[in-house]
Every structure is written in C-alpha cells, then in structure tokens.
Scaffold this active site. Structure first.
Site, PDB file in Angstrom:
ATOM      1  N   CYS A   1      -0.591   7.191  -1.642  1.00  0.00           N
ATOM      2  CA  CYS A   1      -1.185   6.300  -2.650  1.00  0.00           C
ATOM      3  C   CYS A   1      -2.714   6.291  -2.525  1.00  0.00           C
ATOM      4  CB  CYS A   1      -0.554   4.914  -2.570  1.00  0.00           C
ATOM      5  SG  CYS A   1      -0.733   4.027  -4.122  1.00  0.00           S
TER       6      CYS A   1
ATOM      7  N   ILE B   1       3.114   1.431  -6.403  1.00  0.00           N
ATOM      8  CA  ILE B   1       2.366   0.165  -6.499  1.00  0.00           C
ATOM      9  C   ILE B   1       0.926   0.483  -6.922  1.00  0.00           C
ATOM     10  CG2 ILE B   1       1.592  -1.904  -5.275  1.00  0.00           C
ATOM     11  CD1 ILE B   1       3.873  -1.335  -3.233  1.00  0.00           C
TER      12      ILE B   1
ATOM     13  N   HIS C   1       4.980   5.026  -2.005  1.00  0.00           N
ATOM     14  CA  HIS C   1       4.895   4.420  -0.663  1.00  0.00           C
ATOM     15  C   HIS C   1       6.151   4.673   0.178  1.00  0.00           C
ATOM     16  CE1 HIS C   1       1.215   1.937  -0.977  1.00  0.00           C
ATOM     17  NE2 HIS C   1       1.459   2.068  -2.270  1.00  0.00           N
TER      18      HIS C   1
ATOM     19  N   GLY D   1      -3.351   1.372   0.223  1.00  0.00           N
ATOM     20  CA  GLY D   1      -4.186   0.190   0.357  1.00  0.00           C
ATOM     21  C   GLY D   1      -5.104   0.178  -0.836  1.00  0.00           C
TER      22      GLY D   1
ATOM     23  N   SER E   1      -8.260   2.276  -2.215  1.00  0.00           N
ATOM     24  CA  SER E   1      -9.024   3.489  -1.899  1.00  0.00           C
ATOM     25  C   SER E   1     -10.522   3.216  -1.834  1.00  0.00           C
ATOM     26  CB  SER E   1      -8.717   4.597  -2.910  1.00  0.00           C
ATOM     27  OG  SER E   1      -8.923   4.135  -4.227  1.00  0.00           O
TER      28      SER E   1
ATOM     29  N   ARG F   1      -7.145   6.964 -10.612  1.00  0.00           N
ATOM     30  CA  ARG F   1      -6.726   5.687 -10.006  1.00  0.00           C
ATOM     31  C   ARG F   1      -6.096   4.752 -11.033  1.00  0.00           C
ATOM     32  NH1 ARG F   1     -10.897   2.236  -8.014  1.00  0.00           N
ATOM     33  NH2 ARG F   1      -9.230   1.185  -6.903  1.00  0.00           N
TER      34      ARG F   1
ATOM     35  N   GLU G   1       6.534   4.482   3.241  1.00  0.00           N
ATOM     36  CA  GLU G   1       6.595   3.589   4.411  1.00  0.00           C
ATOM     37  C   GLU G   1       7.251   2.249   4.070  1.00  0.00           C
ATOM     38  OE1 GLU G   1       4.149   4.286   2.560  1.00  0.00           O
ATOM     39  OE2 GLU G   1       2.885   2.532   2.234  1.00  0.00           O
TER      40      GLU G   1
HETATM   41  N1  GLN Z   1      -4.686   1.149  -6.668  1.00  0.00           N
HETATM   42  C1  GLN Z   1      -5.042   1.498  -5.335  1.00  0.00           C
HETATM   43  C2  GLN Z   1      -6.321   2.309  -5.297  1.00  0.00           C
HETATM   44  O1  GLN Z   1      -6.724   2.822  -6.277  1.00  0.00           O
HETATM   45  C3  GLN Z   1      -3.968   2.284  -4.633  1.00  0.00           C
HETATM   46  C4  GLN Z   1      -2.754   1.434  -4.521  1.00  0.00           C
HETATM   47  C5  GLN Z   1      -1.968   1.654  -3.286  1.00  0.00           C
HETATM   48  O2  GLN Z   1      -2.367   2.321  -2.337  1.00  0.00           O
HETATM   49  N2  GLN Z   1      -0.833   1.024  -3.292  1.00  0.00           N
HETATM   50  O3  GLN Z   1      -6.897   2.410  -4.269  1.00  0.00           O
END
Ligand code: GLN
Length: 207
Positions: free
Chosen positions: A82, A138, A174, A50, A52, A109, A176
């Site tokens: 992620c 992603i 990911h 998601g 962070s 990140r 999932e």
């Molecule tokens: N770029 C998101 C972050 O730094 C992580 C991306 C993801 O969980 N798909 O929180």
C-alpha cells in the site's frame, strides 16, 4: 530460514507485518535508523502500509532514504504494501516528496475515490496456488502502468494490484491484516531466499 527480515517501523502497520512474518517462523527486526538497515545479516525489508507522505518525510529526516534506495539498487529484496508500494515506484502521483524510484511503475495515490475508500475482494493468485487471495484495500493506490520486466502476480478488474520486479515486490492491499500468510511466505521464499541463493560470494578483504 531464520535470518531476520527488517520491517521499516517509522509509521504504519509494521507490527502486523512483523507478526505475519514471525508466524512463518522467520525472525524480524524493526528498522528505524541507517545503522539498523546496514546490519549485514538483514536479508530483506518490508515497507508497510500507512501514510506514504508521512513515511516519505520520515525516510528523509531519519537519513534512511539514501541507504534504502542504494540497497534496492543492489537488488536487496524489498516488499512495499500500500503506502510502501507507492514509495517503491519510479512514478508516484500525488506524493509530495520523492519516492525511492526502484520499481518501474506508475502509481496514483488514493485513486479509488471517496465512495469506495476501503473494500475487500477475493482475487485469483496463481503464483500462490489455486485458492483465491482475500485482499483488503484501504485508501489504496492504483497501479496505472508497469514497465518492462515487471511481472503482474494479481489483478483487480484487469489492473495490477500485486507485482514483482526481481527481488522487489509491491502490493496495493494489506496482506498483514488477514490470516492468509501466502504472500509473506512468497516474499520470504521467492524474493529473499532466491536473492540469497544467487548473491555473489563476498570479497575477502586482505588484512
Ligand atoms: N492512502 C495512503 C497513502 O497514500 C495509503 C493507504 C495505506 O497504506 N493503507 O499513503
């Protein structure tokens, strides 16, 4: 094994994780409050992908941050994917709030750059068997360094993308979002079931 695996359900793709775990015949439970986290029958927790920064903020405002950190320190099985991997790290670069600091690794990140925000790759995964694992990245973080005792399970161009530290698991992609359930099965069998098998016998309270 039917004992529930908690899925941190504050933000991100917690529904997809729940579906993947349930497809293995394992019960899941969404976790949004400290009381839900402290349920004695909970056997493991997944922190989904998601954002962070958002999840870190919600961990603090929901009161989940401290109990979750304390659980991890007691070797409770936790898998971060992620954004979840960023939150497990003890050195999370680019996160504007504290991470849980449970897993000795340096994570940066959004470190693949805008040009290659998202991509997919078939990666060798010896811990999961001979077939490569199709990994979906992603806006993924990069694991720049790992500390002592951290096992690297999968790599991309020589850099870790799946690591294990005792009962803790972190993946920068990911699992999932694909139909390959081997990493979910790995977490349930290698982290959760093993932690249960080695757990100390609970103290019997007098009175
Ligand atoms: N770029 C998101 C972050 O730094 C992580 C991306 C993801 O969980 N798909 O929180």
């Amino acid at each position: 094994m039917t004992a529930p695996i908690g899925i941190l359900a504050l933000q991100g793709d917690f529904r997809e994780h729940a579906a993947s775990v349930q497809a293995l015949g394992v019960e899941t439970r969404p976790i949004r409050t400290p009381r839900e986290l402290e349920a004695p029958d909970l056997e493991g927790l997944i922190i989904p992908g998601g954002e962070s920064t958002t999840i870190a903020r919600l961990l603090l405002s929901s009161g989940l941050f401290e109990p979750l950190r304390a659980l991890g320190e007691r070797r409770f099985p936790i898998w971060g994917t992620c954004a979840g991997a960023i939150l497990l790290a003890d050195d999370a670069r680019g996160l504007d709030r504290p991470a849980l600091g449970l897993l000795p690794m340096t994570v940066e990140r959004n470190a693949f750059g805008r040009q290659i925000d998202s991509f997919e790759a078939d990666l060798p995964a010896p811990a999961l068997g001979p077939t490569p694992y199709h990994a979906v990245f992603i806006r993924a973080p990069r694991i720049r360094a790992v500390g002592e005792g951290v096992d690297v399970l999968m790599e991309l161009h020589g850099e870790p993308v799946a690591v294990r530290y005792g009962a803790l698991l972190a993946t920068t992609f990911h699992p999932e979002l694909t139909a390959d359930r081997r990493l979910h099965a790995y977490f349930v069998q290698e982290c959760v079931a093993r932690a249960r098998a080695t757990a100390p016998v609970p103290e019997v309270r007098a009175g």
